[in-house]
Design a protein around this motif. Structure first.
Motif, PDB file in Angstrom:
ATOM      1  N   VAL A  34       0.825  -1.203   0.000  1.00 42.90           N
ATOM      2  CA  VAL A  34       0.000   0.000   0.000  1.00 42.90           C
ATOM      3  C   VAL A  34       0.864   1.261   0.000  1.00 42.90           C
ATOM      4  N   THR A  35       0.359   2.294  -0.669  1.00 44.97           N
ATOM      5  CA  THR A  35       0.998   3.609  -0.698  1.00 44.97           C
ATOM      6  C   THR A  35      -0.041   4.658  -0.319  1.00 44.97           C
ATOM      7  N   ALA A  36       0.345   5.584   0.566  1.00 44.45           N
ATOM      8  CA  ALA A  36      -0.559   6.660   0.973  1.00 44.45           C
ATOM      9  C   ALA A  36       0.120   8.003   0.763  1.00 44.45           C
ATOM     10  N   HIS A  37      -0.640   8.961   0.252  1.00 40.24           N
ATOM     11  CA  HIS A  37      -0.147  10.321   0.025  1.00 40.24           C
ATOM     12  C   HIS A  37      -0.936  11.257   0.936  1.00 40.24           C
ATOM     13  N   TRP A  38      -0.265  11.756   1.991  1.00 46.88           N
ATOM     14  CA  TRP A  38      -0.913  12.605   2.979  1.00 46.88           C
ATOM     15  C   TRP A  38      -0.622  14.077   2.703  1.00 46.88           C
ATOM     16  N   PRO A  39      -1.528  14.973   3.091  1.00 47.76           N
ATOM     17  CA  PRO A  39      -1.291  16.413   2.907  1.00 47.76           C
ATOM     18  C   PRO A  39      -0.036  16.873   3.652  1.00 47.76           C
ATOM     19  N   HIS A  40       0.667  17.818   3.056  1.00 52.69           N
ATOM     20  CA  HIS A  40       1.853  18.447   3.649  1.00 52.69           C
ATOM     21  C   HIS A  40       3.008  17.465   3.841  1.00 52.69           C
ATOM     22  N   ARG A  41       2.978  16.358   3.118  1.00 48.69           N
ATOM     23  CA  ARG A  41       4.084  15.403   3.193  1.00 48.69           C
ATOM     24  C   ARG A  41       4.579  15.139   1.781  1.00 48.69           C
ATOM     25  N   LEU A  69      -2.111  10.327  13.940  1.00 49.97           N
ATOM     26  CA  LEU A  69      -3.222  11.264  13.795  1.00 49.97           C
ATOM     27  C   LEU A  69      -4.171  11.169  14.986  1.00 49.97           C
ATOM     28  N   LEU A  70      -4.490   9.948  15.408  1.00 49.21           N
ATOM     29  CA  LEU A  70      -5.415   9.772  16.526  1.00 49.21           C
ATOM     30  C   LEU A  70      -4.782  10.189  17.850  1.00 49.21           C
ATOM     31  N   ALA A  71      -3.463  10.105  17.954  1.00 49.98           N
ATOM     32  CA  ALA A  71      -2.784  10.604  19.153  1.00 49.98           C
ATOM     33  C   ALA A  71      -2.785  12.132  19.180  1.00 49.98           C
ATOM     34  N   LEU A  72      -2.657  12.741  17.999  1.00 47.91           N
ATOM     35  CA  LEU A  72      -2.659  14.202  17.898  1.00 47.91           C
ATOM     36  C   LEU A  72      -4.052  14.770  18.139  1.00 47.91           C
ATOM     37  N   VAL A  73      -5.079  14.064  17.644  1.00 47.54           N
ATOM     38  CA  VAL A  73      -6.472  14.514  17.789  1.00 47.54           C
ATOM     39  C   VAL A  73      -7.294  13.338  18.331  1.00 47.54           C
ATOM     40  N   PRO A  74      -7.251  13.089  19.648  1.00 52.57           N
ATOM     41  CA  PRO A  74      -7.930  11.913  20.205  1.00 52.57           C
ATOM     42  C   PRO A  74      -9.439  11.892  19.986  1.00 52.57           C
ATOM     43  N   LEU A 128      -4.629  22.947   8.515  1.00 53.33           N
ATOM     44  CA  LEU A 128      -3.314  22.980   9.152  1.00 53.33           C
ATOM     45  C   LEU A 128      -3.073  21.807  10.097  1.00 53.33           C
ATOM     46  N   ILE A 129      -4.130  21.100  10.498  1.00 52.04           N
ATOM     47  CA  ILE A 129      -3.922  19.959  11.382  1.00 52.04           C
ATOM     48  C   ILE A 129      -3.060  18.904  10.697  1.00 52.04           C
ATOM     49  N   PHE A 130      -3.150  18.822   9.364  1.00 54.50           N
ATOM     50  CA  PHE A 130      -2.350  17.839   8.644  1.00 54.50           C
ATOM     51  C   PHE A 130      -0.895  18.280   8.512  1.00 54.50           C
ATOM     52  N   GLN A 131      -0.666  19.587   8.563  1.00 58.18           N
ATOM     53  CA  GLN A 131       0.710  20.078   8.608  1.00 58.18           C
ATOM     54  C   GLN A 131       1.344  19.714   9.950  1.00 58.18           C
ATOM     55  N   ALA A 132       0.582  19.893  11.030  1.00 60.30           N
ATOM     56  CA  ALA A 132       1.072  19.506  12.355  1.00 60.30           C
ATOM     57  C   ALA A 132       1.302  18.001  12.428  1.00 60.30           C
ATOM     58  N   ALA A 187       2.130  15.987   9.891  1.00 66.94           N
ATOM     59  CA  ALA A 187       3.341  15.654   9.144  1.00 66.94           C
ATOM     60  C   ALA A 187       4.589  15.925   9.978  1.00 66.94           C
ATOM     61  N   ALA A 188       4.599  17.043  10.702  1.00 68.14           N
ATOM     62  CA  ALA A 188       5.745  17.368  11.558  1.00 68.14           C
ATOM     63  C   ALA A 188       5.877  16.363  12.699  1.00 68.14           C
ATOM     64  N   LYS A 189       4.746  15.972  13.272  1.00 69.07           N
ATOM     65  CA  LYS A 189       4.751  15.001  14.370  1.00 69.07           C
ATOM     66  C   LYS A 189       5.290  13.656  13.901  1.00 69.07           C
ATOM     67  N   VAL A 190       4.856  13.218  12.727  1.00 66.52           N
ATOM     68  CA  VAL A 190       5.318  11.936  12.195  1.00 66.52           C
ATOM     69  C   VAL A 190       6.805  11.992  11.872  1.00 66.52           C
ATOM     70  N   ASP A 191       7.252  13.091  11.271  1.00 64.00           N
ATOM     71  CA  ASP A 191       8.677  13.229  10.954  1.00 64.00           C
ATOM     72  C   ASP A 191       9.525  13.113  12.217  1.00 64.00           C
ATOM     73  N   ASP A 192       9.092  13.764  13.295  1.00 61.34           N
ATOM     74  CA  ASP A 192       9.837  13.696  14.557  1.00 61.34           C
ATOM     75  C   ASP A 192       9.844  12.271  15.108  1.00 61.34           C
ATOM     76  N   ALA A 193       8.678  11.619  15.063  1.00 65.26           N
ATOM     77  CA  ALA A 193       8.574  10.260  15.607  1.00 65.26           C
ATOM     78  C   ALA A 193       9.424   9.285  14.807  1.00 65.26           C
ATOM     79  N   TRP A 194       9.394   9.405  13.493  1.00 65.93           N
ATOM     80  CA  TRP A 194      10.146   8.469  12.660  1.00 65.93           C
ATOM     81  C   TRP A 194      11.639   8.756  12.704  1.00 65.93           C
ATOM     82  N   ALA A 195      12.014  10.023  12.910  1.00 70.94           N
ATOM     83  CA  ALA A 195      13.435  10.347  13.072  1.00 70.94           C
ATOM     84  C   ALA A 195      13.971   9.721  14.359  1.00 70.94           C
TER      85      ALA A 195
END
Length: 272
Positions: free
Chosen positions: A169-176, A193-198, A254-258, A260-268
């Motif tokens: 599977v491939t997913a294309h998310w906003p701001h990524r 996403l669910l952790a960011l917006v429970p 803008l929630i999707f921009q936040a 993308a930043a959260k995922v980048d930090d977690a994956w780094a």
């Protein structure tokens, strides 16, 4: 004659605790954790018998679980009532349910446990047989999408994603800029996403299917880092052999921009 069964010797102290672990085993789709549960719950030479699957020993019981999970992809097992035990004998009533909670099948498993608490044998009986159409229908559908996102739960997501998306599977998310590839990262993005917006809730406003692609227009609401918000967007979901092979999510919120930043930090941090 029923042999004595010393409860204090069991590794899982109560019938309720054992029942919870048994249900968790049926719902666990990750190969490693599921195999660990099989080893924890069953004796090495244990035998499971059911109308949908059968197996003796850890390898074949694990294979039986995987076969049922594939057949009823996206479904989950839960207890239909309290489990009970008499001596070494155990009875577990269960329900097989869709993502929206509707019952597909209902039954009872009867097992015998060894002195260390693990199952020596179990037989699964149907009280309500699954409809044949339920076993053969696609794992993913617009209806199942709507049911999940109406009240998304992280634990349901953990079980659901491996069943409704393809391994490639491939997913294309906003701001990524880079796509998300594979089951694990696809699932992790949703969990982030669910952790960011429970309290996130999405409503499917309309959808249309053309060929192998389904377009879903949705609206959403939740509470982000800056407070309550509303958002809108469109998903384009391409399906192959009943499961998602590509997902494109379009939204300028803008929630999707936040996210993308959260995922980048977690994956780094994960890569470090």
């Amino acid at each position: 004659m029923i042999r004595a069964f010393r409860r204090e010797e069991t590794s899982m102290r109560t019938t309720a605790e054992f029942a919870d672990r048994y249900v968790a085993m049926w719902n666990e789709t990750d190969v490693g954790p599921r195999r660990n549960l099989v080893t924890e719950i069953w004796m090495p030479d244990a035998h499971f018998t059911g109308s949908l699957a059968e197996g003796r020993g850890h390898d074949r019981i694990d294979a039986a679980l995987a076969a049922v999970q594939r057949r009823f992809a996206g479904h989950s097992l839960r207890l239909a009532g309290p489990a009970d035990a008499i001596g070494a004998y155990l009875r577990l009533p269960w329900i097989l349910a869709e993502v929206d909670g509707s019952t597909v099948a209902r039954g009872t498993d009867i097992g015998t446990r060894s002195p260390d608490g693990r199952l020596e044998a179990a037989v699964s009986f149907f009280d309500l047989q699954p409809h044949k159409a339920d076993a053969g229908k696609p794992a993913w559908s617009a209806a199942s999408w709507a049911a999940f996102w109406a009240n998304p739960d992280p634990e349901v997501a953990r079980r659901r994603v491996p069943n409704v998306v393809r391994p490639d599977v491939t997913a294309h998310w906003p701001h990524r800029s880079a796509p998300v590839r594979g089951v694990d990262d696809y699932r992790d993005y949703i969990l982030q996403l669910l952790a960011l917006v429970p309290d996130l809730r999405l409503t499917m406003e309309e959808h249309v299917t053309e060929g192998d692609s389904t377009f879903i227009r949705w609206s959403g609401k939740g509470t982000g880092v800056e407070g309550p918000f509303h958002c809108t967007g469109v998903d384009r979901i391409r399906v192959s052999q009943g499961r998602v092979i590509e997902n494109r999510i379009y939204s300028d919120h803008l929630i999707f921009q936040a996210l993308a930043a959260k995922v980048d930090d977690a994956w780094a941090s994960r890569a470090a």
